[in-house]
Design a protein around this motif. Structure first.
Motif, PDB file in Angstrom:
ATOM      1  N   ALA A   1      34.460   4.908  38.744  1.00  0.00           N
ATOM      2  CA  ALA A   1      34.026   6.284  38.971  1.00  0.00           C
ATOM      3  C   ALA A   1      33.901   6.967  37.617  1.00  0.00           C
ATOM      4  N   ILE A   2      32.938   7.836  37.493  1.00  0.00           N
ATOM      5  CA  ILE A   2      32.766   8.579  36.247  1.00  0.00           C
ATOM      6  C   ILE A   2      33.892   9.601  36.142  1.00  0.00           C
ATOM      7  N   ALA A   3      34.700   9.434  35.094  1.00  0.00           N
ATOM      8  CA  ALA A   3      35.877  10.276  34.904  1.00  0.00           C
ATOM      9  C   ALA A   3      36.375  10.121  33.474  1.00  0.00           C
ATOM     10  N   TYR A   4      37.304  10.982  33.110  1.00  0.00           N
ATOM     11  CA  TYR A   4      38.089  10.859  31.886  1.00  0.00           C
ATOM     12  C   TYR A   4      39.545  10.931  32.314  1.00  0.00           C
ATOM     13  N   ALA A   5      40.454  10.533  31.428  1.00  0.00           N
ATOM     14  CA  ALA A   5      41.871  10.610  31.776  1.00  0.00           C
ATOM     15  C   ALA A   5      42.716  10.789  30.525  1.00  0.00           C
ATOM     16  N   ALA A   6      43.912  11.287  30.752  1.00  0.00           N
ATOM     17  CA  ALA A   6      44.895  11.432  29.684  1.00  0.00           C
ATOM     18  C   ALA A   6      46.279  11.204  30.284  1.00  0.00           C
ATOM     19  N   VAL A   7      47.097  10.491  29.544  1.00  0.00           N
ATOM     20  CA  VAL A   7      48.482  10.259  29.946  1.00  0.00           C
ATOM     21  C   VAL A   7      49.361  10.791  28.826  1.00  0.00           C
TER      22      VAL A   7
ATOM     23  N   ARG B   1      43.449  12.755  47.181  1.00  0.00           N
ATOM     24  CA  ARG B   1      44.031  13.797  46.326  1.00  0.00           C
ATOM     25  C   ARG B   1      45.541  13.875  46.521  1.00  0.00           C
ATOM     26  N   HIS B   2      45.977  13.891  47.776  1.00  0.00           N
ATOM     27  CA  HIS B   2      47.405  13.999  48.081  1.00  0.00           C
ATOM     28  C   HIS B   2      48.173  12.787  47.559  1.00  0.00           C
ATOM     29  N   GLN B   3      47.605  11.600  47.720  1.00  0.00           N
ATOM     30  CA  GLN B   3      48.292  10.404  47.244  1.00  0.00           C
ATOM     31  C   GLN B   3      48.372  10.370  45.718  1.00  0.00           C
ATOM     32  N   LEU B   4      47.310  10.791  45.053  1.00  0.00           N
ATOM     33  CA  LEU B   4      47.351  10.849  43.589  1.00  0.00           C
ATOM     34  C   LEU B   4      48.384  11.873  43.128  1.00  0.00           C
ATOM     35  N   GLN B   5      48.361  13.048  43.711  1.00  0.00           N
ATOM     36  CA  GLN B   5      49.299  14.102  43.320  1.00  0.00           C
ATOM     37  C   GLN B   5      50.741  13.703  43.614  1.00  0.00           C
ATOM     38  N   ALA B   6      50.967  12.954  44.684  1.00  0.00           N
ATOM     39  CA  ALA B   6      52.319  12.513  45.035  1.00  0.00           C
ATOM     40  C   ALA B   6      52.896  11.565  43.987  1.00  0.00           C
ATOM     41  N   THR B   7      52.033  10.946  43.208  1.00  0.00           N
ATOM     42  CA  THR B   7      52.494  10.031  42.149  1.00  0.00           C
ATOM     43  C   THR B   7      52.370  10.676  40.772  1.00  0.00           C
ATOM     44  N   GLY B   8      52.290  12.006  40.736  1.00  0.00           N
ATOM     45  CA  GLY B   8      52.321  12.715  39.465  1.00  0.00           C
ATOM     46  C   GLY B   8      51.000  12.859  38.753  1.00  0.00           C
ATOM     47  N   VAL B   9      49.897  12.607  39.436  1.00  0.00           N
ATOM     48  CA  VAL B   9      48.580  12.743  38.822  1.00  0.00           C
ATOM     49  C   VAL B   9      48.063  14.159  39.041  1.00  0.00           C
ATOM     50  N   GLU B  10      47.702  14.816  37.949  1.00  0.00           N
ATOM     51  CA  GLU B  10      47.050  16.124  38.033  1.00  0.00           C
ATOM     52  C   GLU B  10      45.548  15.911  38.016  1.00  0.00           C
ATOM     53  N   LEU B  11      44.854  16.552  38.922  1.00  0.00           N
ATOM     54  CA  LEU B  11      43.402  16.457  38.975  1.00  0.00           C
ATOM     55  C   LEU B  11      42.786  17.672  38.302  1.00  0.00           C
ATOM     56  N   HIS B  12      41.791  17.403  37.462  1.00  0.00           N
ATOM     57  CA  HIS B  12      41.081  18.457  36.743  1.00  0.00           C
ATOM     58  C   HIS B  12      39.587  18.198  36.860  1.00  0.00           C
ATOM     59  N   ASN B  13      38.810  19.239  36.705  1.00  0.00           N
ATOM     60  CA  ASN B  13      37.365  19.118  36.744  1.00  0.00           C
ATOM     61  C   ASN B  13      36.876  18.253  35.581  1.00  0.00           C
ATOM     62  N   TYR B  14      35.896  17.443  35.834  1.00  0.00           N
ATOM     63  CA  TYR B  14      35.327  16.531  34.828  1.00  0.00           C
ATOM     64  C   TYR B  14      34.943  17.272  33.554  1.00  0.00           C
ATOM     65  N   GLU B  15      34.321  18.422  33.699  1.00  0.00           N
ATOM     66  CA  GLU B  15      33.841  19.189  32.544  1.00  0.00           C
ATOM     67  C   GLU B  15      34.977  19.793  31.721  1.00  0.00           C
ATOM     68  N   ALA B  16      36.186  19.827  32.235  1.00  0.00           N
ATOM     69  CA  ALA B  16      37.323  20.437  31.525  1.00  0.00           C
ATOM     70  C   ALA B  16      37.902  19.517  30.450  1.00  0.00           C
ATOM     71  N   PHE B  17      37.453  18.284  30.392  1.00  0.00           N
ATOM     72  CA  PHE B  17      38.037  17.334  29.446  1.00  0.00           C
ATOM     73  C   PHE B  17      37.832  17.771  27.992  1.00  0.00           C
ATOM     74  N   VAL B  18      36.656  18.265  27.658  1.00  0.00           N
ATOM     75  CA  VAL B  18      36.382  18.660  26.272  1.00  0.00           C
ATOM     76  C   VAL B  18      37.321  19.786  25.849  1.00  0.00           C
ATOM     77  N   SER B  19      37.485  20.804  26.682  1.00  0.00           N
ATOM     78  CA  SER B  19      38.387  21.899  26.306  1.00  0.00           C
ATOM     79  C   SER B  19      39.833  21.413  26.252  1.00  0.00           C
ATOM     80  N   TYR B  20      40.189  20.459  27.096  1.00  0.00           N
ATOM     81  CA  TYR B  20      41.537  19.880  27.054  1.00  0.00           C
ATOM     82  C   TYR B  20      41.783  19.196  25.708  1.00  0.00           C
ATOM     83  N   ILE B  21      40.867  18.327  25.287  1.00  0.00           N
ATOM     84  CA  ILE B  21      41.122  17.610  24.030  1.00  0.00           C
ATOM     85  C   ILE B  21      41.051  18.540  22.822  1.00  0.00           C
ATOM     86  N   LYS B  22      40.275  19.601  22.929  1.00  0.00           N
ATOM     87  CA  LYS B  22      40.244  20.584  21.836  1.00  0.00           C
ATOM     88  C   LYS B  22      41.581  21.316  21.709  1.00  0.00           C
ATOM     89  N   SER B  23      42.328  21.399  22.790  1.00  0.00           N
ATOM     90  CA  SER B  23      43.590  22.141  22.788  1.00  0.00           C
ATOM     91  C   SER B  23      44.785  21.306  22.339  1.00  0.00           C
TER      92      SER B  23
END
Length: 174
Positions: free
Chosen positions: A69-75, A94-116
């Motif tokens: 799937a087209i995505a980015y990720a950070a750990v 979504r619920h299963q991912l969140q139950a294992t500590g995964v935060e979901l963010h919009n695809y386009e938010a990755f650039v602002s995340y790495i800039k921060s």
């Protein structure tokens, strides 16, 4: 400049059951965090779709003949973040991912995340496009090296070996 570029695929993602992978995503995140500690990194960025699919135990149909799937990720040391179009994630997934500590963010938010980011950041420049690599904030301690996920997924556990053997038998019959 690609003026008539088609939109990104919007296929739903699905979970890859640990009965096929031998490890659940939390175990994979712990392996990644051990590698991060050894390299002095606080954040590990993933941009290669196959690395993300492996680490998060997700699959998709965004690339023909490749279950990603087209995505980015950070750990980081406490959280795992998946940057993906939210419309591609069904509520149960979504619920299963969140139950294992995964935060979901919009695809386009990755650039602002790495800039921060202000912490030591580890990424594989050979598996990251130049635009994203340039977006890391000035002064961020950047550690460039081979993808942790790439190396970890190359070592097949007993479950993965057993499923590979079954796949080879079916392929041989075909």
């Amino acid at each position: 400049i690609w003026t008539d570029r088609p939109p990104l695929p919007d296929n739903m993602i699905f979970l890859h059951d640990p009965k096929y992978s031998g490890l659940d995503r939390t175990e994979k995140f712990e392996e990644i965090r051990e590698k991060m500690k050894a390299h002095g990194a606080q954040v590990y960025l993933m941009t290669a779709l196959d690395d993300i699919a492996w680490a998060f135990n997700i699959r998709g149909r965004d690339v023909e003949y490749n279950p990603v799937a087209i995505a980015y990720a950070a750990v980081d040391m406490k959280k795992a973040r998946l940057f993906i179009d939210p419309e591609k994630v069904a509520d149960n997934v979504r619920h299963q991912l969140q139950a294992t500590g995964v935060e979901l963010h919009n695809y386009e938010a990755f650039v602002s995340y790495i800039k921060s980011l202000e912490r030591p950041v580890y990424f594989d420049a050979n598996r990251t496009n130049a635009y994203l690599a340039e977006q890391l904030a000035d002064g961020v301690n950047v550690i460039n090296g081979d993808s942790f996920a790439m190396h970890l997924k190359a070592i097949k556990n007993h479950t993965e070996q057993a499923w590979l053997r079954k796949a080879m038998v079916k392929d041989g019959v075909a």
